[in-house]
Design a protein around this motif. Structure first.
Motif, PDB file in Angstrom:
ATOM      1  N   ILE A  68       0.695  -1.052   0.127  1.00 41.58           N
ATOM      2  CA  ILE A  68      -0.084  -0.167  -0.006  1.00 41.58           C
ATOM      3  C   ILE A  68       0.725   1.298  -0.158  1.00 41.58           C
ATOM      4  O   ILE A  68       0.671   2.123  -0.721  1.00 41.58           O
ATOM      5  CB  ILE A  68      -1.091   0.073   1.183  1.00 41.58           C
ATOM      6  N   THR A  69       1.934   1.203   0.919  1.00 44.30           N
ATOM      7  CA  THR A  69       2.784   2.676   0.995  1.00 44.30           C
ATOM      8  C   THR A  69       3.698   2.703  -0.071  1.00 44.30           C
ATOM      9  O   THR A  69       4.215   3.985  -0.322  1.00 44.30           O
ATOM     10  CB  THR A  69       3.347   2.446   2.268  1.00 44.30           C
ATOM     11  N   CYS A  70       4.184   1.555  -0.752  1.00 44.95           N
ATOM     12  CA  CYS A  70       5.220   1.684  -1.717  1.00 44.95           C
ATOM     13  C   CYS A  70       4.703   1.734  -3.316  1.00 44.95           C
ATOM     14  O   CYS A  70       5.338   2.154  -4.004  1.00 44.95           O
ATOM     15  CB  CYS A  70       6.272   0.538  -1.613  1.00 44.95           C
ATOM     16  N   ARG A  71       3.321   1.153  -3.465  1.00 44.55           N
ATOM     17  CA  ARG A  71       2.861   0.821  -4.598  1.00 44.55           C
ATOM     18  C   ARG A  71       1.457   1.563  -4.891  1.00 44.55           C
ATOM     19  O   ARG A  71       1.524   2.807  -5.303  1.00 44.55           O
ATOM     20  CB  ARG A  71       2.657  -0.616  -4.980  1.00 44.55           C
ATOM     21  N   HIS A  72       0.488   0.806  -4.220  1.00 42.01           N
ATOM     22  CA  HIS A  72      -0.935   1.566  -4.377  1.00 42.01           C
ATOM     23  C   HIS A  72      -1.738   0.630  -3.702  1.00 42.01           C
ATOM     24  O   HIS A  72      -1.355  -0.399  -2.919  1.00 42.01           O
ATOM     25  CB  HIS A  72      -1.376   1.627  -5.918  1.00 42.01           C
ATOM     26  N   VAL A  73      -3.138   1.113  -3.407  1.00 43.18           N
ATOM     27  CA  VAL A  73      -3.962   0.496  -2.428  1.00 43.18           C
ATOM     28  C   VAL A  73      -4.470  -0.868  -3.529  1.00 43.18           C
ATOM     29  O   VAL A  73      -4.888  -0.659  -4.504  1.00 43.18           O
ATOM     30  CB  VAL A  73      -5.278   1.172  -2.131  1.00 43.18           C
ATOM     31  N   PRO A  74      -4.145  -2.151  -3.208  1.00 40.70           N
ATOM     32  CA  PRO A  74      -4.740  -3.235  -4.046  1.00 40.70           C
ATOM     33  C   PRO A  74      -6.026  -3.543  -4.029  1.00 40.70           C
ATOM     34  O   PRO A  74      -6.838  -3.250  -2.985  1.00 40.70           O
ATOM     35  CB  PRO A  74      -3.892  -4.488  -3.312  1.00 40.70           C
ATOM     36  N   ALA A  75      -6.532  -4.004  -5.133  1.00 40.18           N
ATOM     37  CA  ALA A  75      -7.957  -4.229  -5.061  1.00 40.18           C
ATOM     38  C   ALA A  75      -8.314  -5.752  -4.855  1.00 40.18           C
ATOM     39  O   ALA A  75      -9.444  -6.221  -4.403  1.00 40.18           O
ATOM     40  CB  ALA A  75      -8.540  -4.104  -6.452  1.00 40.18           C
ATOM     41  N   SER A  76      -7.300  -6.467  -4.774  1.00 38.84           N
ATOM     42  CA  SER A  76      -7.330  -7.954  -4.308  1.00 38.84           C
ATOM     43  C   SER A  76      -7.475  -8.172  -3.118  1.00 38.84           C
ATOM     44  O   SER A  76      -6.840  -7.506  -1.997  1.00 38.84           O
ATOM     45  CB  SER A  76      -6.136  -8.897  -4.850  1.00 38.84           C
ATOM     46  N   LYS A  77      -8.232  -9.298  -2.458  1.00 38.56           N
ATOM     47  CA  LYS A  77      -8.349  -9.233  -1.029  1.00 38.56           C
ATOM     48  C   LYS A  77      -7.343  -9.738  -0.456  1.00 38.56           C
ATOM     49  O   LYS A  77      -6.871  -9.737   0.630  1.00 38.56           O
ATOM     50  CB  LYS A  77      -9.528 -10.253  -0.629  1.00 38.56           C
ATOM     51  N   ARG A  78      -6.436 -10.603  -1.555  1.00 38.24           N
ATOM     52  CA  ARG A  78      -5.167 -11.247  -0.590  1.00 38.24           C
ATOM     53  C   ARG A  78      -3.986 -10.779  -2.004  1.00 38.24           C
ATOM     54  O   ARG A  78      -4.400 -10.673  -3.333  1.00 38.24           O
ATOM     55  CB  ARG A  78      -5.010 -12.685  -0.907  1.00 38.24           C
ATOM     56  N   LEU A  79      -2.843 -10.910  -1.722  1.00 42.13           N
ATOM     57  CA  LEU A  79      -1.908 -10.518  -2.497  1.00 42.13           C
ATOM     58  C   LEU A  79      -1.054 -11.855  -2.825  1.00 42.13           C
ATOM     59  O   LEU A  79      -1.053 -12.951  -2.003  1.00 42.13           O
ATOM     60  CB  LEU A  79      -0.744  -9.765  -1.963  1.00 42.13           C
ATOM     61  N   VAL A  80      -0.546 -12.037  -4.160  1.00 40.53           N
ATOM     62  CA  VAL A  80       0.200 -13.302  -4.494  1.00 40.53           C
ATOM     63  C   VAL A  80       1.667 -13.029  -4.587  1.00 40.53           C
ATOM     64  O   VAL A  80       2.219 -12.223  -5.109  1.00 40.53           O
ATOM     65  CB  VAL A  80      -0.111 -13.301  -6.204  1.00 40.53           C
ATOM     66  N   LYS A  81       1.993 -13.836  -3.523  1.00 39.10           N
ATOM     67  CA  LYS A  81       3.696 -13.816  -3.435  1.00 39.10           C
ATOM     68  C   LYS A  81       4.294 -14.742  -4.608  1.00 39.10           C
ATOM     69  O   LYS A  81       4.023 -15.938  -4.796  1.00 39.10           O
ATOM     70  CB  LYS A  81       3.860 -14.542  -2.203  1.00 39.10           C
ATOM     71  N   TRP A  82       5.480 -14.091  -5.188  1.00 45.91           N
ATOM     72  CA  TRP A  82       5.849 -14.890  -6.262  1.00 45.91           C
ATOM     73  C   TRP A  82       7.530 -15.350  -6.251  1.00 45.91           C
ATOM     74  O   TRP A  82       7.807 -16.123  -7.120  1.00 45.91           O
ATOM     75  CB  TRP A  82       6.092 -13.866  -7.611  1.00 45.91           C
ATOM     76  N   CYS A  83       8.007 -14.943  -4.973  1.00 48.65           N
ATOM     77  CA  CYS A  83       9.080 -15.602  -4.842  1.00 48.65           C
ATOM     78  C   CYS A  83       9.252 -16.672  -3.747  1.00 48.65           C
ATOM     79  O   CYS A  83       8.338 -16.824  -2.901  1.00 48.65           O
ATOM     80  CB  CYS A  83      10.301 -14.445  -4.247  1.00 48.65           C
ATOM     81  N   THR A  84      10.354 -17.432  -3.569  1.00 46.99           N
ATOM     82  CA  THR A  84      10.300 -18.640  -2.960  1.00 46.99           C
ATOM     83  C   THR A  84      10.902 -18.381  -1.577  1.00 46.99           C
ATOM     84  O   THR A  84      11.114 -19.245  -0.545  1.00 46.99           O
ATOM     85  CB  THR A  84      11.147 -19.733  -3.462  1.00 46.99           C
ATOM     86  N   THR A  85      11.481 -17.174  -1.302  1.00 44.37           N
ATOM     87  CA  THR A  85      12.056 -16.948  -0.073  1.00 44.37           C
ATOM     88  C   THR A  85      11.316 -16.596   1.134  1.00 44.37           C
ATOM     89  O   THR A  85      10.104 -15.938   0.979  1.00 44.37           O
ATOM     90  CB  THR A  85      12.819 -15.491  -0.148  1.00 44.37           C
ATOM     91  N   ALA A  86      11.325 -17.563   2.224  1.00 43.45           N
ATOM     92  CA  ALA A  86      10.500 -17.362   3.404  1.00 43.45           C
ATOM     93  C   ALA A  86      10.473 -16.127   4.068  1.00 43.45           C
ATOM     94  O   ALA A  86      11.608 -15.761   4.195  1.00 43.45           O
ATOM     95  CB  ALA A  86      10.605 -18.711   4.280  1.00 43.45           C
ATOM     96  N   GLY A  87       9.427 -15.485   4.490  1.00 41.72           N
ATOM     97  CA  GLY A  87       9.314 -14.169   5.201  1.00 41.72           C
ATOM     98  C   GLY A  87       9.679 -13.048   4.252  1.00 41.72           C
ATOM     99  O   GLY A  87       9.819 -11.760   4.649  1.00 41.72           O
ATOM    100  N   CYS A  88       9.635 -13.150   2.853  1.00 43.44           N
ATOM    101  CA  CYS A  88       9.840 -12.070   2.092  1.00 43.44           C
ATOM    102  C   CYS A  88       8.782 -11.063   1.989  1.00 43.44           C
ATOM    103  O   CYS A  88       7.544 -11.551   1.858  1.00 43.44           O
ATOM    104  CB  CYS A  88      10.372 -12.490   0.558  1.00 43.44           C
ATOM    105  N   VAL A  89       8.870  -9.916   2.232  1.00 42.10           N
ATOM    106  CA  VAL A  89       8.023  -8.851   2.109  1.00 42.10           C
ATOM    107  C   VAL A  89       8.095  -7.629   1.117  1.00 42.10           C
ATOM    108  O   VAL A  89       7.377  -6.631   0.980  1.00 42.10           O
ATOM    109  CB  VAL A  89       7.637  -8.136   3.717  1.00 42.10           C
ATOM    110  N   ASN A  90       8.803  -8.138   0.206  1.00 44.70           N
ATOM    111  CA  ASN A  90       9.409  -7.291  -0.930  1.00 44.70           C
ATOM    112  C   ASN A  90       7.841  -6.855  -1.447  1.00 44.70           C
ATOM    113  O   ASN A  90       7.426  -7.621  -2.177  1.00 44.70           O
ATOM    114  CB  ASN A  90      10.339  -7.607  -1.885  1.00 44.70           C
ATOM    115  N   PRO A  91       7.422  -5.523  -1.729  1.00 44.76           N
ATOM    116  CA  PRO A  91       6.278  -5.294  -2.272  1.00 44.76           C
ATOM    117  C   PRO A  91       6.204  -5.470  -3.837  1.00 44.76           C
ATOM    118  O   PRO A  91       5.220  -5.830  -4.508  1.00 44.76           O
ATOM    119  CB  PRO A  91       5.911  -3.849  -2.082  1.00 44.76           C
ATOM    120  N   TYR A  92       7.474  -5.536  -4.599  1.00 48.44           N
ATOM    121  CA  TYR A  92       7.442  -6.019  -5.890  1.00 48.44           C
ATOM    122  C   TYR A  92       7.631  -7.453  -6.099  1.00 48.44           C
ATOM    123  O   TYR A  92       7.592  -7.996  -7.181  1.00 48.44           O
ATOM    124  CB  TYR A  92       8.518  -5.193  -6.397  1.00 48.44           C
ATOM    125  N   HIS A  93       7.435  -8.294  -4.889  1.00 51.49           N
ATOM    126  CA  HIS A  93       7.582  -9.665  -5.082  1.00 51.49           C
ATOM    127  C   HIS A  93       5.959 -10.288  -4.756  1.00 51.49           C
ATOM    128  O   HIS A  93       5.923 -11.378  -4.628  1.00 51.49           O
ATOM    129  CB  HIS A  93       8.755 -10.342  -4.212  1.00 51.49           C
TER     130      HIS A  93
END
Length: 250
Positions: A68-93
């Protein structure tokens, strides 16, 4: 006296992460966290529900707050995580669902911004705007530190808007060719499973031979005796009709 808040902005959240492979922002796991079968923490990174930043963003999910703070307000109820790193919170991942991403691209095209990615509220978000974080709260929590902004810029350039630029080694939904997953000792030129009634595709030579065979059959059919017999039959029927016509009537 209330305890001062530890996390006030996106800068505080990202500075609390460990940067791995110059790509992943790994949130430190809690000491009392439970591990799954792979030795990773089960629960996604979260803040305390009463944290001022969680209250302002209407969520205590660290990855969603950074999105939300680095990109925009998401319209999805959930976000899809695309990397395999456990605990990654990178908004572009993380990204919205494919359906929402397609809708944003469609909105951009309608607005005459083809090829660009709309970050405004979608029509589906307009009627619930009062349930979303306020623009003032989002603006107050945006990152401002130069080092953090550089990290986010590099991550955006590598990952893209929907995580497709993440390296295959880190991407969670990568497509692995079947011959890479094959057991050792199996001939990769032959299918592992053959369905009943399945016919393998013809080779170039077999296709040419089949075509020549069909051409021969067609030529034999259209230029063969069957048409001569049909023509002879037509002539006989016509001759019989003429003869019957010429017979004197009683």
């Amino acid at each position: 006296m209330p305890r001062p808040s530890k996390y006030k902005t996106a800068d505080d959240l990202i500075n609390n992460c460990e940067i791995q492979d110059s790509l992943c922002f790994v949130w430190p796991a809690p000491p009392s966290g439970r591990l799954d079968s792979h030795g990773r923490y089960e629960l996604p990174p979260v803040l305390a529900p009463a944290s001022p930043l969680a209250v302002a963003m209407l969520t205590n999910s660290v990855s969603r707050i950074l999105y939300i703070t680095c990109r925009h307000v998401p319209a999805s109820k959930r976000l899809v995580k695309w990397c395999t790193t456990a605990g990654c919170v990178n908004p572009y991942h993380h990204s919205e669902t494919r359906k929402v991403v397609a809708e944003r691209l469609k909105v951009s095209t309608k607005e005459g911004k083809a090829g660009r990615f709309s970050t405004e509220l979608l029509p589906s978000q307009q009627h619930i705007s009062h349930l979303l974080p306020t623009p003032e709260a989002i603006e107050a929590a945006r990152p401002v530190e130069l080092e953090v902004l550089k990290l986010l810029q590099e991550s955006a350039m590598h990952s893209g808007v929907d995580g497709r630029g993440i390296p295959p080694a880190l991407r969670i939904q990568k497509v692995v060719p079947w011959y890479v997953r094959k057991p050792i000792g199996i001939d990769i030129t032959k299918p592992l499973l053959v369905m009943k009634g399945y016919k393998p595709p013809l080779t170039v030579e077999e296709e040419a031979a089949r075509k020549a065979e069909l051409d021969t059959e067609v030529e034999a059919f259209f230029g063969g005796d069957i048409f001569k017999q049909i023509e002879e039959r037509k002539k006989r029927m016509l001759q019989k009709t003429v003869q019957e016509w010429d017979l004197p009537s009683n």
